[in-house]
Design a protein around this motif. Structure first.
Motif, PDB file in Angstrom:
ATOM      1  N   GLY A  65       6.781   2.335   5.938  1.00 33.27           N
ATOM      2  CA  GLY A  65       5.828   1.541   6.702  1.00 33.27           C
ATOM      3  C   GLY A  65       6.152   0.067   6.702  1.00 33.27           C
ATOM      4  O   GLY A  65       6.447  -0.510   5.653  1.00 33.27           O
ATOM      5  N   LEU A  66       6.084  -0.540   7.882  1.00 31.18           N
ATOM      6  CA  LEU A  66       6.202  -1.986   7.982  1.00 31.18           C
ATOM      7  C   LEU A  66       4.909  -2.605   7.473  1.00 31.18           C
ATOM      8  O   LEU A  66       3.827  -2.032   7.656  1.00 31.18           O
ATOM      9  CB  LEU A  66       6.443  -2.400   9.434  1.00 31.18           C
ATOM     10  CG  LEU A  66       7.729  -1.879  10.075  1.00 31.18           C
ATOM     11  CD1 LEU A  66       7.785  -2.283  11.546  1.00 31.18           C
ATOM     12  CD2 LEU A  66       8.943  -2.396   9.320  1.00 31.18           C
ATOM     13  N   PRO A  67       4.986  -3.787   6.856  1.00 26.57           N
ATOM     14  CA  PRO A  67       3.757  -4.397   6.334  1.00 26.57           C
ATOM     15  C   PRO A  67       2.841  -4.851   7.456  1.00 26.57           C
ATOM     16  O   PRO A  67       3.297  -5.316   8.502  1.00 26.57           O
ATOM     17  CB  PRO A  67       4.272  -5.585   5.518  1.00 26.57           C
ATOM     18  CG  PRO A  67       5.591  -5.913   6.127  1.00 26.57           C
ATOM     19  CD  PRO A  67       6.165  -4.609   6.608  1.00 26.57           C
ATOM     20  N   ARG A  68       1.543  -4.691   7.240  1.00 29.30           N
ATOM     21  CA  ARG A  68       0.533  -5.167   8.183  1.00 29.30           C
ATOM     22  C   ARG A  68       0.121  -6.573   7.759  1.00 29.30           C
ATOM     23  O   ARG A  68       0.142  -6.912   6.581  1.00 29.30           O
ATOM     24  CB  ARG A  68      -0.696  -4.254   8.174  1.00 29.30           C
ATOM     25  CG  ARG A  68      -0.402  -2.793   8.437  1.00 29.30           C
ATOM     26  CD  ARG A  68       0.086  -2.541   9.854  1.00 29.30           C
ATOM     27  NE  ARG A  68       0.271  -1.110  10.058  1.00 29.30           N
ATOM     28  CZ  ARG A  68      -0.203  -0.441  11.087  1.00 29.30           C
ATOM     29  NH1 ARG A  68      -0.856  -1.056  12.050  1.00 29.30           N
ATOM     30  NH2 ARG A  68      -0.006   0.863  11.189  1.00 29.30           N
ATOM     31  N   THR A  69      -0.257  -7.377   8.717  1.00 32.65           N
ATOM     32  CA  THR A  69      -0.701  -8.738   8.466  1.00 32.65           C
ATOM     33  C   THR A  69      -2.223  -8.774   8.501  1.00 32.65           C
ATOM     34  O   THR A  69      -2.839  -8.216   9.401  1.00 32.65           O
ATOM     35  CB  THR A  69      -0.131  -9.692   9.535  1.00 32.65           C
ATOM     36  OG1 THR A  69       1.297  -9.601   9.517  1.00 32.65           O
ATOM     37  CG2 THR A  69      -0.549 -11.128   9.270  1.00 32.65           C
ATOM     38  N   VAL A  97      -6.329   1.594   2.581  1.00 31.79           N
ATOM     39  CA  VAL A  97      -6.749   2.867   3.146  1.00 31.79           C
ATOM     40  C   VAL A  97      -8.086   2.632   3.838  1.00 31.79           C
ATOM     41  O   VAL A  97      -8.993   2.038   3.245  1.00 31.79           O
ATOM     42  CB  VAL A  97      -6.905   3.925   2.029  1.00 31.79           C
ATOM     43  CG1 VAL A  97      -7.658   5.139   2.515  1.00 31.79           C
ATOM     44  CG2 VAL A  97      -5.549   4.325   1.471  1.00 31.79           C
ATOM     45  N   VAL A  98      -8.194   3.063   5.086  1.00 34.88           N
ATOM     46  CA  VAL A  98      -9.451   2.993   5.836  1.00 34.88           C
ATOM     47  C   VAL A  98      -9.856   4.424   6.153  1.00 34.88           C
ATOM     48  O   VAL A  98      -9.067   5.183   6.732  1.00 34.88           O
ATOM     49  CB  VAL A  98      -9.300   2.192   7.146  1.00 34.88           C
ATOM     50  CG1 VAL A  98     -10.628   2.144   7.901  1.00 34.88           C
ATOM     51  CG2 VAL A  98      -8.784   0.788   6.865  1.00 34.88           C
ATOM     52  N   VAL A 113     -13.024   0.658   3.443  1.00 32.93           N
ATOM     53  CA  VAL A 113     -11.679   0.142   3.227  1.00 32.93           C
ATOM     54  C   VAL A 113     -11.432   0.065   1.733  1.00 32.93           C
ATOM     55  O   VAL A 113     -12.204  -0.558   1.005  1.00 32.93           O
ATOM     56  CB  VAL A 113     -11.495  -1.252   3.865  1.00 32.93           C
ATOM     57  CG1 VAL A 113     -10.062  -1.740   3.672  1.00 32.93           C
ATOM     58  CG2 VAL A 113     -11.877  -1.239   5.335  1.00 32.93           C
ATOM     59  N   PHE A 114     -10.345   0.689   1.283  1.00 32.57           N
ATOM     60  CA  PHE A 114      -9.994   0.682  -0.133  1.00 32.57           C
ATOM     61  C   PHE A 114      -8.668  -0.030  -0.332  1.00 32.57           C
ATOM     62  O   PHE A 114      -7.701   0.204   0.404  1.00 32.57           O
ATOM     63  CB  PHE A 114      -9.862   2.118  -0.661  1.00 32.57           C
ATOM     64  CG  PHE A 114     -11.158   2.869  -0.687  1.00 32.57           C
ATOM     65  CD1 PHE A 114     -12.030   2.733  -1.757  1.00 32.57           C
ATOM     66  CD2 PHE A 114     -11.516   3.715   0.350  1.00 32.57           C
ATOM     67  CE1 PHE A 114     -13.231   3.422  -1.796  1.00 32.57           C
ATOM     68  CE2 PHE A 114     -12.702   4.415   0.325  1.00 32.57           C
ATOM     69  CZ  PHE A 114     -13.564   4.270  -0.745  1.00 32.57           C
ATOM     70  N   LEU A 133      -0.967   4.494   8.210  1.00 33.01           N
ATOM     71  CA  LEU A 133      -0.428   3.739   7.086  1.00 33.01           C
ATOM     72  C   LEU A 133      -0.619   2.226   7.226  1.00 33.01           C
ATOM     73  O   LEU A 133      -0.269   1.638   8.244  1.00 33.01           O
ATOM     74  CB  LEU A 133       1.057   4.065   6.952  1.00 33.01           C
ATOM     75  CG  LEU A 133       1.791   3.544   5.746  1.00 33.01           C
ATOM     76  CD1 LEU A 133       1.146   4.032   4.457  1.00 33.01           C
ATOM     77  CD2 LEU A 133       3.246   3.990   5.803  1.00 33.01           C
ATOM     78  N   LEU A 134      -1.165   1.617   6.172  1.00 30.93           N
ATOM     79  CA  LEU A 134      -1.403   0.171   6.129  1.00 30.93           C
ATOM     80  C   LEU A 134      -0.703  -0.439   4.918  1.00 30.93           C
ATOM     81  O   LEU A 134      -1.326  -0.825   3.931  1.00 30.93           O
ATOM     82  CB  LEU A 134      -2.909  -0.128   6.070  1.00 30.93           C
ATOM     83  CG  LEU A 134      -3.707   0.213   7.330  1.00 30.93           C
ATOM     84  CD1 LEU A 134      -5.205   0.185   7.052  1.00 30.93           C
ATOM     85  CD2 LEU A 134      -3.350  -0.736   8.465  1.00 30.93           C
ATOM     86  N   ALA A 135       0.621  -0.492   4.991  1.00 30.87           N
ATOM     87  CA  ALA A 135       1.408  -1.127   3.938  1.00 30.87           C
ATOM     88  C   ALA A 135       1.131  -2.624   3.942  1.00 30.87           C
ATOM     89  O   ALA A 135       0.797  -3.204   4.983  1.00 30.87           O
ATOM     90  CB  ALA A 135       2.901  -0.869   4.163  1.00 30.87           C
ATOM     91  N   LEU A 136       1.255  -3.245   2.782  1.00 27.78           N
ATOM     92  CA  LEU A 136       1.077  -4.697   2.639  1.00 27.78           C
ATOM     93  C   LEU A 136       2.341  -5.301   2.019  1.00 27.78           C
ATOM     94  O   LEU A 136       3.146  -4.593   1.412  1.00 27.78           O
ATOM     95  CB  LEU A 136      -0.123  -5.006   1.739  1.00 27.78           C
ATOM     96  CG  LEU A 136      -1.488  -4.510   2.206  1.00 27.78           C
ATOM     97  CD1 LEU A 136      -2.535  -4.735   1.118  1.00 27.78           C
ATOM     98  CD2 LEU A 136      -1.901  -5.186   3.498  1.00 27.78           C
TER      99      LEU A 136
END
Length: 169
Positions: A65-69, A97-98, A113-114, A133-136
């Motif tokens: 996963g690319l990171p989300r901003t 995680v949503v 949202v976790f 997926l919400l990578a940071l």
């Protein structure tokens, strides 16, 4: 008509808080664990209820996963009606995680949202609404255990109103 986005609250991932949506995959004292391999290994046993569904089989994949901003606007959700789906981080980075209750189409007021640590995985129960997926922070790899089998197993819906995940500290 333009809808003002709702600011979402981020909460830490715990087994208790996430229980309505599935399992937290984490090696800690709360998990069933015991020593194996002549005392060399601690086994954290049966951490998630993997459900491949009728006529399905469990498969293992890696998602990169690319990171989300942040702030990030949630405009859609998805669910897998035939089986569970587990995400186990391999890169050691936090991610988000949503989720929303599987009982009805998700509304912004239903979103939770976790913030997951890099040593915590999640297993979405069958039919639980979740955001992809919400990578940071950086590109991150996740080991995925989900279903392969006949029939469509991904429902995607747009949100009626957007929700915004704020910048975290």
């Amino acid at each position: 008509m333009t809808t003002t986005p709702t600011l979402l609250t981020i909460e830490p991932l715990t087994r208790e808080a996430f229980a309505p949506f599935g399992d937290v995959i984490q090696a800690d004292d709360a998990a069933n664990h015991f020593t194996i391999n002549e005392g060399n290994t601690e086994r954290y046993h049966d951490l998630a209820r993997i459900d491949p569904g009728e006529d399905g089989r469990a498969i293992v994949s890696i998602f990169r996963g690319l990171p989300r901003t942040l702030p990030f606007t949630v405009t859609m959700m998805e669910r897998h009606p035939k089986a569970s789906q587990a995400f186990i981080p391999l890169s050691g980075r936090p991610y988000l995680v949503v989720v929303a209750d599987p009982a009805s189409r998700p509304a912004v007021a239903d979103l939770r949202v976790f913030l997951c640590r890099g040593d915590q995985g999640v297993n979405y129960a069958r039919g639980v609404w979740h955001h992809p997926l919400l990578a940071l922070e950086a590109v991150s790899d996740f080991l995925i255990v989900d279903r392969s089998g006949p029939g469509e197993n991904c429902d995607v819906v747009p949100m009626d109103a957007p929700g915004v995940i704020p910048v975290t500290d």
